[in-house]
Enzyme design. Structure first.
Site: not given
Length: 280
Positions: A44, A49, A74, A107
């Site tokens: 994930d 990120y 996301k 997200h």
């Protein structure tokens, strides 16, 4: 590994490996490589990120067939809206080095959610995404946005652990068989949770550590969990939860630990690192 069937018919591994806040300086590549070797087949990540490229490289270098690995990413806020979302997805696919992702999420619920969701629906029809879902939607926000969607989300990824069991949200999502993916499933590593007498007692009984008891409880209760660690022993241990089963009484006992309140740590992380890091 146990598999969970989503409301669109696709299957997802019950335990995934989360890479939130793992740096893109080689640490993500190393962690994902280690996780895949330990048996994880569910990774994930997210645009926010900033480590999609390292996830993709680790998956490619693993030698494991692509179809055996479930990959989630996301869409972040700057790519919301119909046209922007299409470009955001293409950017994620390029960074990951993939033709498709197994699950793609909105997200955060903010801005042109409906336009972004329409783009995800079309990408799903084109085969660029297998399943689509959302993240960080409370019951109130779910009721505001989801009635605008032509397609029901397959998942809602939210914070969930024994101290914050999301009972109201779970009841709402169950109406359409929407699964919860739990981030922070170990409660921010909260020692109050990990050292709770009920959990420690079960750990002693089953020869497991407290984290494994918590993850077993969550999976057995129908959640998809996303533990994160860069510690080799914990990476391996967090997936070693399928050789025992908690009794009905033990499950009921752990359900009583719910406080109805989420943790504070992630908010402090967001303040320290900026809005892009505020929520998994």
């Amino acid at each position: 590994m146990e598999m969970v069937t989503l409301n669109d018919g696709n299957k997802i591994p019950a335990v995934g490996f989360g890479v939130f806040l793992i740096p893109n300086d080689g640490a993500t590549y190393e962690a994902v490589t280690r996780a895949l070797k330990a048996g994880y087949r569910h990774i994930d990540t997210a645009a926010a990120y900033f480590n999609e490229a390292e996830v993709g490289k680790a998956v490619k270098d693993s030698g494991i067939p692509r179809e055996e690995i479930f990959i989630t990413s996301k869409l972040w806020l700057q790519d919301y809206g119909y046209e922007a979302a299409k470009k955001g997805l293409e950017t994620s696919l390029e960074k990951l080095g993939l033709d498709y992702v197994d699950l793609y999420l909105l997200h955060q619920p903010y801005g042109d959610v409906a336009g972004a969701w329409k783009a995800l629906e079309e990408a799903k029809a084109e085969g660029k995404i297998r399943s689509i879902g959302v993240s960080n939607m409370t019951p109130k926000i779910w009721k505001e946005f989801v009635p605008q969607f032509a397609t029901m989300p397959a998942v809602n990824q939210v914070e969930c652990n024994p101290f914050f069991q999301q009972k109201e949200l779970r009841a709402l999502l169950a109406e359409n068989d929407v699964k919860i993916e739990a981030y922070q499933p170990l409660g921010h590593g909260d020692e109050t949770l990990l050292s709770h007498p009920d959990i420690v007692k079960l750990a002693d009984k089953y020869g497991k550590n407290p984290g494994q008891i918590i993850l077993r409880f969550e999976v057995q209760d129908g959640l998809i969990v996303l533990p994160k660690s860069t510690n080799p022993q914990r990476i391996a241990g967090n997936i070693d939860i399928f050789d025992f089963e908690l009794s009905d009484g033990e499950m009921d006992s752990l359900r009583t630990l719910d406080t109805g309140k989420n943790g504070l740590v992630i908010g402090l992380v967001g303040i320290a690192l900026g809005a892009d890091a505020k929520h998994p």
